[in-house]
Design a protein around this motif. Sequence first.
Motif, mmCIF file in Angstrom:
data_model
loop_
_atom_site.group_PDB
_atom_site.id
_atom_site.type_symbol
_atom_site.label_atom_id
_atom_site.label_comp_id
_atom_site.label_asym_id
_atom_site.label_seq_id
_atom_site.Cartn_x
_atom_site.Cartn_y
_atom_site.Cartn_z
ATOM 1 N N ARG A 111 39.525 -8.953 -13.418
ATOM 2 C CA ARG A 111 38.475 -9.259 -12.394
ATOM 3 C C ARG A 111 37.772 -10.506 -12.407
ATOM 4 N NH1 ARG A 111 33.232 -8.444 -12.832
ATOM 5 N NH2 ARG A 111 33.445 -7.431 -14.743
ATOM 6 N N LEU A 112 37.568 -11.055 -13.684
ATOM 7 C CA LEU A 112 36.858 -12.308 -13.809
ATOM 8 C C LEU A 112 37.437 -13.418 -13.269
ATOM 9 C CD1 LEU A 112 34.558 -11.516 -16.782
ATOM 10 C CD2 LEU A 112 33.862 -11.705 -14.513
ATOM 11 N N LEU A 113 38.790 -13.474 -13.794
ATOM 12 C CA LEU A 113 39.850 -14.580 -13.553
ATOM 13 C C LEU A 113 40.100 -14.403 -11.957
ATOM 14 C CD1 LEU A 113 42.192 -13.908 -16.293
ATOM 15 C CD2 LEU A 113 41.014 -15.947 -15.930
ATOM 16 N N GLY A 114 40.365 -13.325 -11.340
ATOM 17 C CA GLY A 114 40.430 -13.552 -9.837
ATOM 18 C C GLY A 114 41.793 -14.094 -9.603
ATOM 19 N N ALA A 115 42.198 -14.756 -8.088
ATOM 20 C CA ALA A 115 43.338 -15.287 -8.085
ATOM 21 C C ALA A 115 43.447 -16.633 -8.807
ATOM 22 C CB ALA A 115 43.159 -15.618 -6.310
ATOM 23 N N ASP A 116 44.708 -17.001 -9.206
ATOM 24 C CA ASP A 116 44.801 -18.197 -9.979
ATOM 25 C C ASP A 116 44.669 -19.519 -9.128
ATOM 26 O OD1 ASP A 116 45.366 -16.875 -12.207
ATOM 27 O OD2 ASP A 116 47.441 -16.810 -12.067
ATOM 28 N N ASP A 117 45.260 -19.583 -7.871
ATOM 29 C CA ASP A 117 44.688 -20.591 -7.076
ATOM 30 C C ASP A 117 43.433 -21.119 -6.885
ATOM 31 O OD1 ASP A 117 43.580 -18.713 -5.301
ATOM 32 O OD2 ASP A 117 45.623 -19.021 -3.723
ATOM 33 N N ARG A 118 42.350 -20.350 -7.571
ATOM 34 C CA ARG A 118 41.163 -20.620 -7.419
ATOM 35 C C ARG A 118 40.869 -21.780 -8.439
ATOM 36 N NH1 ARG A 118 36.441 -17.361 -8.411
ATOM 37 N NH2 ARG A 118 37.670 -16.581 -10.267
ATOM 38 N N TRP A 119 41.617 -21.694 -9.510
ATOM 39 C CA TRP A 119 41.655 -22.636 -10.773
ATOM 40 C C TRP A 119 42.517 -23.759 -10.287
ATOM 41 C CZ3 TRP A 119 38.060 -21.121 -14.610
ATOM 42 C CH2 TRP A 119 37.582 -19.681 -14.648
ATOM 43 N N THR A 120 43.492 -23.428 -9.863
ATOM 44 C CA THR A 120 44.502 -24.700 -9.696
ATOM 45 C C THR A 120 44.520 -25.656 -8.524
ATOM 46 O OG1 THR A 120 46.156 -23.152 -8.878
ATOM 47 C CG2 THR A 120 46.252 -23.338 -11.195
ATOM 48 N N ASN A 121 43.226 -25.297 -7.487
ATOM 49 C CA ASN A 121 43.092 -26.029 -6.384
ATOM 50 C C ASN A 121 43.053 -27.666 -6.735
ATOM 51 O OD1 ASN A 121 42.297 -27.107 -4.136
ATOM 52 N ND2 ASN A 121 40.156 -26.117 -4.094
ATOM 53 N N PRO A 122 44.178 -28.408 -6.379
ATOM 54 C CA PRO A 122 44.131 -29.757 -6.505
ATOM 55 C C PRO A 122 42.911 -30.585 -6.255
ATOM 56 C CG PRO A 122 45.600 -29.309 -4.966
ATOM 57 C CD PRO A 122 45.363 -28.099 -5.384
ATOM 58 N N ALA A 123 42.099 -29.869 -5.072
ATOM 59 C CA ALA A 123 41.026 -30.520 -4.330
ATOM 60 C C ALA A 123 39.828 -30.635 -5.528
ATOM 61 C CB ALA A 123 40.620 -29.894 -3.307
ATOM 62 N N ALA A 124 39.917 -29.763 -6.497
ATOM 63 C CA ALA A 124 38.841 -29.928 -7.512
ATOM 64 C C ALA A 124 38.680 -31.043 -8.224
ATOM 65 C CB ALA A 124 38.984 -28.644 -8.295
ATOM 66 N N MET A 125 39.919 -31.826 -8.465
ATOM 67 C CA MET A 125 39.976 -33.095 -9.511
ATOM 68 C C MET A 125 39.130 -33.953 -8.843
ATOM 69 S SD MET A 125 40.642 -34.442 -11.816
ATOM 70 C CE MET A 125 41.640 -33.323 -13.057
ATOM 71 N N MET A 126 39.075 -34.076 -7.237
ATOM 72 C CA MET A 126 38.307 -35.146 -6.607
ATOM 73 C C MET A 126 36.979 -34.570 -6.145
ATOM 74 S SD MET A 126 40.268 -37.465 -7.119
ATOM 75 C CE MET A 126 39.509 -38.798 -6.387
ATOM 76 N N ASP A 127 36.781 -33.434 -6.087
ATOM 77 C CA ASP A 127 35.523 -32.921 -5.540
ATOM 78 C C ASP A 127 34.966 -31.792 -6.305
ATOM 79 O OD1 ASP A 127 33.428 -31.942 -3.862
ATOM 80 O OD2 ASP A 127 34.673 -30.872 -2.394
ATOM 81 N N PRO A 128 34.056 -31.997 -7.095
ATOM 82 C CA PRO A 128 33.526 -30.984 -8.143
ATOM 83 C C PRO A 128 33.196 -29.706 -7.460
ATOM 84 C CG PRO A 128 32.557 -33.090 -8.694
ATOM 85 C CD PRO A 128 33.166 -33.382 -7.412
#
Length: 421
Positions: free
Chosen positions: A167-184
């Motif tokens: 439940r806490l992990l949720g969908a994996d694509d929330r973690w692997t979203n490449p936009a997060a590298m450039m946008d905190p």
Amino acid sequence: MATDIKDTAHAVEAAAVMKLLPARPRLLALGEPTHGEDTLLDLRNDLFRQLVEQEGYGTIAIESDCMMGLVVDDHVTSGTGTLDEVMEGGFSHGWGASAANRELVRWIRAYNDGRPASERLRFAGFDGPLEITGAASPRQALTALHGYLAARVDADLLPCTAETLDRLLGADDRWTNPAAMMDPAQSVGQSAGARELRLLADDLAALLDAQTPHLITATSRDDWDRARLYGRTAAGLLRYHYWMADTSPARMTRLVSVRDQMMAHNLLALAERGPALVHAHNGHLQRNRSTMRMGGLPLEWWSAGAIVSAHLGEEYGFLATALGTIRHQGVDTPPPDTVEGLLYALPDDRYVVDTPRLTTALGDTLPAARSPQYWTYWGDPDNAASVRAGRRRAGGTLKTGPRPCPATRSRGVARPGCSGR
């Protein structure tokens, strides 16, 4: 001067390397100045074979995802999977496409065939599950650690259920979203769920440690050691994701630091198992403080090699590598008034260079340590030896690979730094 420089060079052989080091290292680190050059990987493979046959080394660790590396280790030790499957699923950063890496895996598997478990060679990735575009979900590591413990300790001792983790992990694509590298703001690393997961990961690792005597007896030291890897990886990934969500000027420094910390912790764990050859970019293995510029900002952090060296002392040995020409990457023949040029003028392709003696031979007229678009190590009093492994002729058969990492200079020692691969 040319004669003196030649006197500092020796054939790239395990015995010659050992003579240049103050002690037989538990971890012998072989750096490379750029990735994707099979000339360097062929040299690594040759040196590893000699270290196995002459010096009793039992593991090779490369700059690849530590979780994916388990696929390779299972194959070389137990024959799990085909070679094609292992090259596809056992390497990160695209390293599985390398002919030299394929030959390494094939040779280790052939060497192990028919040998008892205690004599089999081991393979390890020691990088985190990280790419330039982002980081993996902590799901695999967290759930593997929880599963290992849940099968062997009282349920009342577990800090949570598998369902809570899911439940806490949720969908994996929330973690692997490449936009997060450039946008905190795109990162989930500082969400309430991620913060809770960090606490649970710590509790799971603490339980693993507390139950060590029982767990080693109930399973095996190898299984327990693998569970420790799960714990280190889960904690490191959650820490990395936390800093991906940071908005302070220190964000990138934190990220490159966490990556090298993850590498260092994995290497120290491997050192407990016995002598190993480590292969990665020079910038991850050096003893000095790493520096580079990213996005116009200066970054400084301690490399994995610096951290490991602080723990192991003379049991950590480091060989930096210089490569001659890489024309397809824009690196032409080095000018004769550079260190690379002097090494390039030596008659053969491969040498181990006694760095302190080279520095002495050059005396007060030290040439530049840089040729256009290329950097190498030299004159580092903490570095007993370096390797030159390059092709002297134009053209050659070098395969195109990723471009060299950015380079910086610090304390008079030219050295590359790498925040991506």
